[in-house]
Design a protein around this motif. Structure first.
Motif, PDB file in Angstrom:
ATOM      1  N   ILE A  19      44.917  55.696   9.761  1.00 57.91           N
ATOM      2  CA  ILE A  19      44.519  54.024   9.146  1.00 57.91           C
ATOM      3  C   ILE A  19      43.577  53.358   9.842  1.00 57.91           C
ATOM      4  CG2 ILE A  19      46.690  53.146  10.285  1.00 57.91           C
ATOM      5  CD1 ILE A  19      45.713  52.390   6.513  1.00 57.91           C
ATOM      6  N   THR A  20      43.381  53.576  11.320  1.00 57.40           N
ATOM      7  CA  THR A  20      42.612  52.803  11.934  1.00 57.40           C
ATOM      8  C   THR A  20      41.048  52.973  11.681  1.00 57.40           C
ATOM      9  OG1 THR A  20      42.831  54.637  13.467  1.00 57.40           O
ATOM     10  CG2 THR A  20      44.002  52.849  14.112  1.00 57.40           C
ATOM     11  N   VAL A  21      40.914  54.075  10.852  1.00 62.24           N
ATOM     12  CA  VAL A  21      39.372  54.055  10.348  1.00 62.24           C
ATOM     13  C   VAL A  21      39.098  53.041   9.615  1.00 62.24           C
ATOM     14  CG1 VAL A  21      37.947  55.265   9.064  1.00 62.24           C
ATOM     15  CG2 VAL A  21      39.492  56.393  10.661  1.00 62.24           C
ATOM     16  N   VAL A  22      40.040  52.459   8.729  1.00 65.22           N
ATOM     17  CA  VAL A  22      39.606  51.240   7.902  1.00 65.22           C
ATOM     18  C   VAL A  22      39.165  50.041   8.742  1.00 65.22           C
ATOM     19  CG1 VAL A  22      40.378  49.735   6.124  1.00 65.22           C
ATOM     20  CG2 VAL A  22      41.197  52.326   6.137  1.00 65.22           C
ATOM     21  N   PRO A  23      40.169  49.335   9.614  1.00 67.48           N
ATOM     22  CA  PRO A  23      39.578  48.304  10.600  1.00 67.48           C
ATOM     23  C   PRO A  23      38.330  48.759  11.115  1.00 67.48           C
ATOM     24  CG  PRO A  23      41.615  49.014  11.668  1.00 67.48           C
ATOM     25  CD  PRO A  23      41.319  49.708   9.933  1.00 67.48           C
ATOM     26  N   VAL A  60      34.011  36.516  16.578  1.00 64.81           N
ATOM     27  CA  VAL A  60      35.205  37.120  15.779  1.00 64.81           C
ATOM     28  C   VAL A  60      34.780  38.777  15.910  1.00 64.81           C
ATOM     29  CG1 VAL A  60      35.823  37.297  13.436  1.00 64.81           C
ATOM     30  CG2 VAL A  60      35.378  34.921  14.262  1.00 64.81           C
ATOM     31  N   GLY A  61      33.592  39.148  15.627  1.00 56.12           N
ATOM     32  CA  GLY A  61      33.225  40.539  15.805  1.00 56.12           C
ATOM     33  C   GLY A  61      33.660  41.224  17.012  1.00 56.12           C
ATOM     34  N   ALA A  62      33.438  40.380  18.112  1.00 61.56           N
ATOM     35  CA  ALA A  62      33.713  40.881  19.401  1.00 61.56           C
ATOM     36  C   ALA A  62      35.265  40.976  19.589  1.00 61.56           C
ATOM     37  CB  ALA A  62      33.141  40.233  20.509  1.00 61.56           C
ATOM     38  N   ALA A  72      40.474  43.917  19.530  1.00 64.99           N
ATOM     39  CA  ALA A  72      41.550  44.244  18.782  1.00 64.99           C
ATOM     40  C   ALA A  72      41.803  45.585  18.328  1.00 64.99           C
ATOM     41  CB  ALA A  72      41.841  43.278  17.701  1.00 64.99           C
ATOM     42  N   VAL A  73      40.807  46.098  17.626  1.00 68.46           N
ATOM     43  CA  VAL A  73      40.615  47.611  17.128  1.00 68.46           C
ATOM     44  C   VAL A  73      40.871  48.304  18.379  1.00 68.46           C
ATOM     45  CG1 VAL A  73      39.285  49.176  15.853  1.00 68.46           C
ATOM     46  CG2 VAL A  73      39.457  46.856  15.096  1.00 68.46           C
ATOM     47  N   SER A  74      40.364  48.108  19.319  1.00 69.27           N
ATOM     48  CA  SER A  74      40.215  49.110  20.463  1.00 69.27           C
ATOM     49  C   SER A  74      41.760  49.130  20.990  1.00 69.27           C
ATOM     50  CB  SER A  74      39.486  48.468  21.689  1.00 69.27           C
ATOM     51  OG  SER A  74      38.081  48.649  21.298  1.00 69.27           O
ATOM     52  N   ILE A  75      42.325  47.916  20.933  1.00 74.37           N
ATOM     53  CA  ILE A  75      43.691  48.252  21.343  1.00 74.37           C
ATOM     54  C   ILE A  75      44.455  49.150  20.429  1.00 74.37           C
ATOM     55  CG2 ILE A  75      45.692  46.833  21.632  1.00 74.37           C
ATOM     56  CD1 ILE A  75      43.847  44.787  22.805  1.00 74.37           C
TER      57      ILE A  75
END
Lengths: 187, 197
Positions: free
Chosen positions: B55-59, B82-84, B89-92
């Motif tokens: 599911i993480t592929v989506v974000p 916001v992008g950074a 957040a996605v990395s976590i």
């Protein structure tokens, strides 16, 4: 922004922003009109930015207007053209100064600024003022030039340089203090 | 001929050339980043490598596209922050979702994941640097472009790698961070084709 130099009759009544929009739609006469209006002003700004190096200012003038052409779509609707153009010129000057390692970054506190209008009738005074400007650190000189010579507000300068208006005021203060110390009775 | 005439002629000659707008540059970066990830994923699948649909592929994909536009778009500084933040957040999330150590034992060196991450990002890094050359230097823009380029390997990691949280952290996020740092560093030394903000 009113026309600066030799704009044609056809375009003299048209605002910079409208001309830019026309250029974005492919009208190169609009681009030429913008150049006629602003080339001398930009060149003068660049000469001050690069400590009187005329050859470098010539080169930067070309880079500035090439940037206008290449990045026309980066000019946002509703924005003012003259500050945008000065932003490009300032970026080009800073980039080139950084490249030749002349840049010095200094910050300070706020204060009222003295007048640094050149005494055109006195060549010796003018030389002293130019020498004092040349000694100013880059970050202070660009703010002093934009504020005192180009007449921009600190909010506009902050936008151009990508800093806060407080930082712009601080740099200007330091610059004016420096000029006051250098020029003494002239300011 | 005066410097003013020379500059005028150069400007008018430049105006005759076709121009690449910022939207197209952003799309090129997205294609180079997410497109490469898709192509490598499809090729790996055709070669018999099972694809994992996390599911993480989506974000990740959304963040990558956002970062590419944020790096390129004039103004809108908030978009870059916001992008950074989204990238962090996605990395976590990438690490957190591997807590169970769900993966099978590695059939290959863990460093090959890092190598794939870096190699797959080459087209995106080139696109990011090409994009950054077309505007005035800005480390925040470079950061976003670098993160967008690094998304390539991160997406591939989510599709192809079964490693655990520690593996993701050491061999994927390190590569992503390294690629971002590389883009920020190189972009600050690039000669500019435009000084527009």
């Amino acid at each position: 922004m009113s026309p600066r130099v030799g704009a044609s009759e056809e375009t003299s009544a048209v605002s910079d922003e409208v001309l830019m929009e026309q250029f974005r739609h492919g009208d190169t006469r609009a681009l030429e009109a913008l150049y006629n209006r602003h080339a001398k002003g930009v060149h003068g700004f660049l000469v001050r930015m690069v400590r009187g190096d005329g050859a470098l200012a010539d080169d930067l003038l070309q880079q500035t207007f090439l940037s206008v052409v290449r990045s026309a779509d980066r000019f946002e609707r509703g924005a003012k053209f003259w500050p945008w153009l000065l932003t490009i010129a300032a970026n080009a000057a800073r980039g080139n100064l950084r490249r030749v390692k002349l840049g010095v970054e200094v910050l300070g506190e706020d204060a009222p600024e003295p007048s640094v209008t050149p005494a055109h009738s006195d060549p010796a005074a003018r030389k002293r003022i130019e020498a004092a400007f040349a000694k100013l650190p880059d970050s202070q000189r660009e703010v002093v030039v934009l504020h005192k010579v180009e007449g921009l507000s600190f909010e506009e300068i902050a936008k151009i340089l990508g800093i806060t208006s407080t930082a712009a005021r601080i740099r200007a203060h330091r610059g004016y203090e420096f000029l006051k110390a250098e020029l003494g009775e002239l300011v | 001929m005066s410097a003013f005439d020379t500059a005028r002629l150069a400007m008018l000659a430049e105006a005759q050339k076709p121009r690449v707008g910022w939207v197209r540059r952003a799309v090129m970066l997205i294609l180079a980043s997410l497109g490469t990830a898709l192509v490598v994923g499809v090729v790996a699948s055709l070669l018999g490598k099972p694809l994992e649909l996390r599911i993480t592929v989506v974000p990740l994909v959304i963040s990558g596209a956002w970062l590419a536009f944020a790096a390129t778009r004039p103004g809108r500084g908030w978009m870059r922050w916001v992008g950074a933040a989204a990238a962090i957040a996605v990395s976590i999330a990438l690490v957190a979702t591997r807590h169970d150590g769900s993966g099978a034992p590695h059939s290959h060196s863990e460093l090959s994941c890092t190598a794939l991450h870096v190699l797959a990002a080459v087209p995106a890094v080139v696109a990011a640097l090409w994009l950054l050359r077309s505007m005035a230097p800005s480390w925040v823009r470079a950061l976003c472009a670098g993160l967008a380029a690094g998304v390539t390997g991160a997406v591939l990691g989510e599709m192809l790698c079964a490693g655990d949280a520690m593996h993701v952290m050491l061999f994927h996020l390190t590569a992503w961070t390294g690629l971002t740092a590389l883009v920020v560093l190189v972009s600050s030394r690039l000669s500019r084709s435009s000084w527009a903000p």
